[in-house]
Design a protein around this motif. Structure first.
Motif, PDB file in Angstrom:
ATOM      1  N   PHE A   1       0.373   8.540  -4.781  1.00 15.79           N
ATOM      2  CA  PHE A   1       0.111   9.072  -3.444  1.00 15.79           C
ATOM      3  C   PHE A   1       1.097   8.569  -2.392  1.00 15.79           C
ATOM      4  CE2 PHE A   1      -4.001   8.875  -5.721  1.00 15.79           C
ATOM      5  CZ  PHE A   1      -4.283  10.240  -5.758  1.00 15.79           C
ATOM      6  N   ASN A   2       2.104   7.804  -2.814  1.00 13.66           N
ATOM      7  CA  ASN A   2       3.148   7.328  -1.909  1.00 13.66           C
ATOM      8  C   ASN A   2       2.547   6.574  -0.725  1.00 13.66           C
ATOM      9  OD1 ASN A   2       5.837   7.043  -1.003  1.00 13.66           O
ATOM     10  ND2 ASN A   2       5.678   8.847   0.299  1.00 13.66           N
ATOM     11  N   VAL A   3       1.677   5.618  -1.016  1.00 11.99           N
ATOM     12  CA  VAL A   3       0.948   4.930   0.045  1.00 11.99           C
ATOM     13  C   VAL A   3       1.531   3.574   0.447  1.00 11.99           C
ATOM     14  CG1 VAL A   3      -1.241   3.776   0.580  1.00 11.99           C
ATOM     15  CG2 VAL A   3      -1.241   6.123  -0.250  1.00 11.99           C
ATOM     16  N   PRO A   4       1.750   2.641  -0.467  1.00 14.20           N
ATOM     17  CA  PRO A   4       2.161   1.296  -0.035  1.00 14.20           C
ATOM     18  C   PRO A   4       3.403   1.316   0.849  1.00 14.20           C
ATOM     19  CG  PRO A   4       1.607   1.277  -2.363  1.00 14.20           C
ATOM     20  CD  PRO A   4       1.637   2.715  -1.937  1.00 14.20           C
ATOM     21  N   GLY A   5       3.358   0.556   1.935  1.00  7.85           N
ATOM     22  CA  GLY A   5       4.502   0.448   2.829  1.00  7.85           C
ATOM     23  C   GLY A   5       5.107  -0.944   2.738  1.00  7.85           C
ATOM     24  N   TYR A   6       6.401  -1.054   2.949  1.00  2.73           N
ATOM     25  CA  TYR A   6       7.099  -2.334   2.830  1.00  2.73           C
ATOM     26  C   TYR A   6       7.468  -2.834   4.217  1.00  2.73           C
ATOM     27  CZ  TYR A   6       9.965  -5.793   0.361  1.00  2.73           C
ATOM     28  OH  TYR A   6      10.491  -6.950  -0.153  1.00  2.73           O
ATOM     29  N   SER A   7       7.261  -4.112   4.449  1.00  4.46           N
ATOM     30  CA  SER A   7       7.527  -4.685   5.772  1.00  4.46           C
ATOM     31  C   SER A   7       8.998  -5.047   5.910  1.00  4.46           C
ATOM     32  CB  SER A   7       6.641  -5.911   6.018  1.00  4.46           C
ATOM     33  OG  SER A   7       6.831  -6.882   5.002  1.00  4.46           O
ATOM     34  N   TYR A   8       9.816  -4.046   6.053  1.00  4.59           N
ATOM     35  CA  TYR A   8      11.255  -4.260   6.201  1.00  4.59           C
ATOM     36  C   TYR A   8      11.587  -5.019   7.483  1.00  4.59           C
ATOM     37  CZ  TYR A   8      11.912  -0.832   2.461  1.00  4.59           C
ATOM     38  OH  TYR A   8      11.872  -0.173   1.264  1.00  4.59           O
ATOM     39  N   SER A   9      10.654  -5.019   8.430  1.00  2.00           N
ATOM     40  CA  SER A   9      10.915  -5.684   9.709  1.00  2.00           C
ATOM     41  C   SER A   9      10.925  -7.200   9.595  1.00  2.00           C
ATOM     42  CB  SER A   9       9.849  -5.273  10.732  1.00  2.00           C
ATOM     43  OG  SER A   9       8.553  -5.648  10.280  1.00  2.00           O
ATOM     44  N   SER A  10      10.408  -7.713   8.478  1.00  4.60           N
ATOM     45  CA  SER A  10      10.346  -9.157   8.294  1.00  4.60           C
ATOM     46  C   SER A  10      11.338  -9.590   7.221  1.00  4.60           C
ATOM     47  CB  SER A  10       8.922  -9.595   7.899  1.00  4.60           C
ATOM     48  OG  SER A  10       8.888 -10.969   7.600  1.00  4.60           O
TER      49      SER A  10
ATOM     50  N   PHE B   1      -9.404  -1.140   2.463  1.00  6.54           N
ATOM     51  CA  PHE B   1     -10.812  -0.723   2.497  1.00  6.54           C
ATOM     52  C   PHE B   1     -11.633  -1.651   3.396  1.00  6.54           C
ATOM     53  CE2 PHE B   1     -13.336   1.960  -0.781  1.00  6.54           C
ATOM     54  CZ  PHE B   1     -14.136   2.485   0.204  1.00  6.54           C
ATOM     55  N   CYS B   2     -10.967  -2.321   4.349  1.00  3.07           N
ATOM     56  CA  CYS B   2     -11.633  -3.321   5.209  1.00  3.07           C
ATOM     57  C   CYS B   2     -12.426  -4.316   4.362  1.00  3.07           C
ATOM     58  CB  CYS B   2     -12.557  -2.641   6.222  1.00  3.07           C
ATOM     59  SG  CYS B   2     -11.710  -1.723   7.506  1.00  3.07           S
ATOM     60  N   TYR B   3     -11.839  -4.690   3.235  1.00  3.85           N
ATOM     61  CA  TYR B   3     -12.584  -5.504   2.262  1.00  3.85           C
ATOM     62  C   TYR B   3     -13.010  -6.857   2.819  1.00  3.85           C
ATOM     63  CZ  TYR B   3     -13.705  -8.209  -1.882  1.00  3.85           C
ATOM     64  OH  TYR B   3     -14.347  -9.021  -2.787  1.00  3.85           O
TER      65      TYR B   3
ATOM     66  N   GLN C   1      -4.700   7.547   3.695  1.00  3.37           N
ATOM     67  CA  GLN C   1      -4.724   6.098   3.507  1.00  3.37           C
ATOM     68  C   GLN C   1      -4.699   5.827   2.004  1.00  3.37           C
ATOM     69  OE1 GLN C   1      -7.810   7.795   4.388  1.00  3.37           O
ATOM     70  NE2 GLN C   1      -7.866   7.723   2.155  1.00  3.37           N
ATOM     71  N   CYS C   2      -4.716   4.581   1.606  1.00  7.88           N
ATOM     72  CA  CYS C   2      -4.834   4.263   0.184  1.00  7.88           C
ATOM     73  C   CYS C   2      -6.123   4.876  -0.345  1.00  7.88           C
ATOM     74  CB  CYS C   2      -4.854   2.746  -0.019  1.00  7.88           C
ATOM     75  SG  CYS C   2      -5.181   2.242  -1.723  1.00  7.88           S
ATOM     76  N   ASN C   3      -6.043   5.545  -1.485  1.00  8.94           N
ATOM     77  CA  ASN C   3      -7.217   6.195  -2.064  1.00  8.94           C
ATOM     78  C   ASN C   3      -8.020   5.282  -2.983  1.00  8.94           C
ATOM     79  OD1 ASN C   3      -6.969   8.753  -0.828  1.00  8.94           O
ATOM     80  ND2 ASN C   3      -5.359   9.316  -2.280  1.00  8.94           N
ATOM     81  N   HIS C   4      -7.545   4.073  -3.219  1.00  9.82           N
ATOM     82  CA  HIS C   4      -8.257   3.078  -4.016  1.00  9.82           C
ATOM     83  C   HIS C   4      -8.681   3.659  -5.375  1.00  9.82           C
ATOM     84  CE1 HIS C   4      -8.282   0.225  -0.676  1.00  9.82           C
ATOM     85  NE2 HIS C   4      -8.455   1.288   0.087  1.00  9.82           N
TER      86      HIS C   4
ATOM     87  N   TRP D   1     -11.729   7.326  -2.687  1.00  8.39           N
ATOM     88  CA  TRP D   1     -11.743   8.240  -1.548  1.00  8.39           C
ATOM     89  C   TRP D   1     -11.712   9.658  -2.090  1.00  8.39           C
ATOM     90  CZ3 TRP D   1     -11.271   7.302   3.967  1.00  8.39           C
ATOM     91  CH2 TRP D   1     -11.467   5.955   4.299  1.00  8.39           C
ATOM     92  N   LEU D   2     -12.678  10.460  -1.669  1.00  8.22           N
ATOM     93  CA  LEU D   2     -12.865  11.818  -2.183  1.00  8.22           C
ATOM     94  C   LEU D   2     -12.745  12.810  -1.032  1.00  8.22           C
ATOM     95  CD1 LEU D   2     -16.060  10.833  -4.181  1.00  8.22           C
ATOM     96  CD2 LEU D   2     -13.791  11.173  -5.195  1.00  8.22           C
ATOM     97  N   TYR D   3     -12.272  14.032  -1.331  1.00  6.10           N
ATOM     98  CA  TYR D   3     -11.999  14.997  -0.270  1.00  6.10           C
ATOM     99  C   TYR D   3     -12.642  16.350  -0.529  1.00  6.10           C
ATOM    100  CZ  TYR D   3      -8.404  11.798   1.496  1.00  6.10           C
ATOM    101  OH  TYR D   3      -7.739  10.701   1.997  1.00  6.10           O
ATOM    102  N   LEU D   4     -13.182  16.929   0.550  1.00  7.82           N
ATOM    103  CA  LEU D   4     -13.625  18.315   0.581  1.00  7.82           C
ATOM    104  C   LEU D   4     -12.721  19.063   1.549  1.00  7.82           C
ATOM    105  CD1 LEU D   4     -17.520  17.942   0.897  1.00  7.82           C
ATOM    106  CD2 LEU D   4     -16.235  18.562  -1.161  1.00  7.82           C
ATOM    107  N   ALA D   5     -12.444  20.339   1.245  1.00  5.18           N
ATOM    108  CA  ALA D   5     -11.582  21.120   2.129  1.00  5.18           C
ATOM    109  C   ALA D   5     -12.015  22.576   2.124  1.00  5.18           C
ATOM    110  CB  ALA D   5     -10.118  21.000   1.699  1.00  5.18           C
TER     111      ALA D   5
END
Length: 305
Positions: free
Chosen positions: A152-161, A172-174, A107-110, A233-237
């Motif tokens: 991170f190649n996150v934003p998507g474009y609403s080509y359908s509209s 972030f459910c802001y 998702q967006c990593n903010h 957003w932070l990651y452990l692996a």
């Protein structure tokens, strides 16, 4: 007004506008973000690919129904990215170290210093004090600089509209949760406790403690702590991050520092050229009206026999 003076005025206005916009975009390289903001720690060693987070996001953000049900595991056959219909997706990765696959939520990593924000010359993006990067579709002009700038190649474009094509991404459910101190819907619903919500600094401490307590379980790195200036957003692996689709070549310096010269060209095109073409149009209209006036005046002086 003489033609030369008119064109000089147009160029001066366009250059002034460009300078102001470019300074806005370039000057943000010193933006420090909100290190005391909130964040989410994602522990990839716990994820089982149930896609509960996808379903929760879909419901919370009132997104269209997915092409495949959320319990359909066939979606893991290909690598997906967030789109206008899905602000978060889970991908499956076969790795060298683990016999079982590793699942990764995307998702967006903010970012602390968002490239989408600094590349946007109309201020469509805002970094809130809580740490979220939110978007205002009402001022967006659809240039899609943010999509190019995002590391991170996150934003998507609403080509359908065709009538209202806007950028879509996790916020972030802001509006419904974060600004009220509540965790995002995906965090709240996760049955495996993959996602931990809290202050970013506290999450970094939790991550370091887990690595220290179980060094055989985790790679000694928290992805997002420093990459491109740090992310919320932070990651452990348990495997090297490049094996689960992360870009491990990113520097710690914000991405905008490397692309600001390129991004500065766009405001120039969008301000100088419209000003010049408007000037040409007005000038041509003025000359035409002047010619029509002279022709009419001559017709009155020399009427046809």
């Amino acid at each position: 007004m003489k033609r030369r003076d008119f064109l000089k005025g147009c160029m001066a206005c366009g250059a002034a506008a460009t300078l102001g916009v470019s300074q806005k975009a370039w000057g943000m390289s010193s933006f420090e973000g909100y290190p005391e903001g909130m964040g989410v720690l994602v522990d990839l060693t716990r994820c089982v690919g149930c896609r509960s987070c996808e379903a929760a996001c879909n419901k919370e953000q009132q997104l269209p129904a997915p092409d495949a049900p959320f319990d359909d595991k066939s979606v893991f056959e290909e690598k997906r990215r967030p789109t206008e219909k899905a602000y978060t997706v889970v991908n499956r990765y076969e790795t060298e170290k683990k016999e079982s696959p590793v699942y990764r939520k995307i998702q967006c990593n903010h970012c602390n210093e968002p490239a989408c924000l600094t590349s946007c010359f109309v201020n469509a993006y805002t970094k809130t004090k809580e740490g979220a990067v939110i978007y205002n579709s009402k001022v967006c002009v659809g240039c899609r600089n943010c999509m190019i700038a995002c590391p991170f190649n996150v934003p998507g474009y609403s080509y359908s509209s065709a009538l209202n094509p806007v950028v879509k991404k996790c916020i972030f459910c802001y509006d419904t949760r974060l600004k009220y101190g509540k965790p995002p819907a995906c965090v709240e619903v996760c049955p495996q406790e993959v996602l931990t919500f809290g202050h970013r600094n506290d999450l970094l401490k939790i991550g370091r403690d887990r690595i220290k307590e179980k060094p055989d379980r985790y790679v000694d790195h928290i992805y997002g702590e420093k990459e491109v200036g740090g992310t919320s957003w932070l990651y452990l692996a348990g495997v090297n991050f490049d094996q689960v689709g992360f870009d491990t070549t990113m520097a710690n310096e914000p991405i905008i520092s490397n692309v600001k010269d390129f991004l500065g060209i766009v405001p120039m095109v969008l301000t100088i050229w419209p000003a010049l073409f408007t000037g040409f149009h007005l000038l041509a209209t003025r000359n035409k009206n002047h010619t029509d006036h002279e022709d009419g005046h001559s017709a009155q002086e020399d009427p046809k026999p």
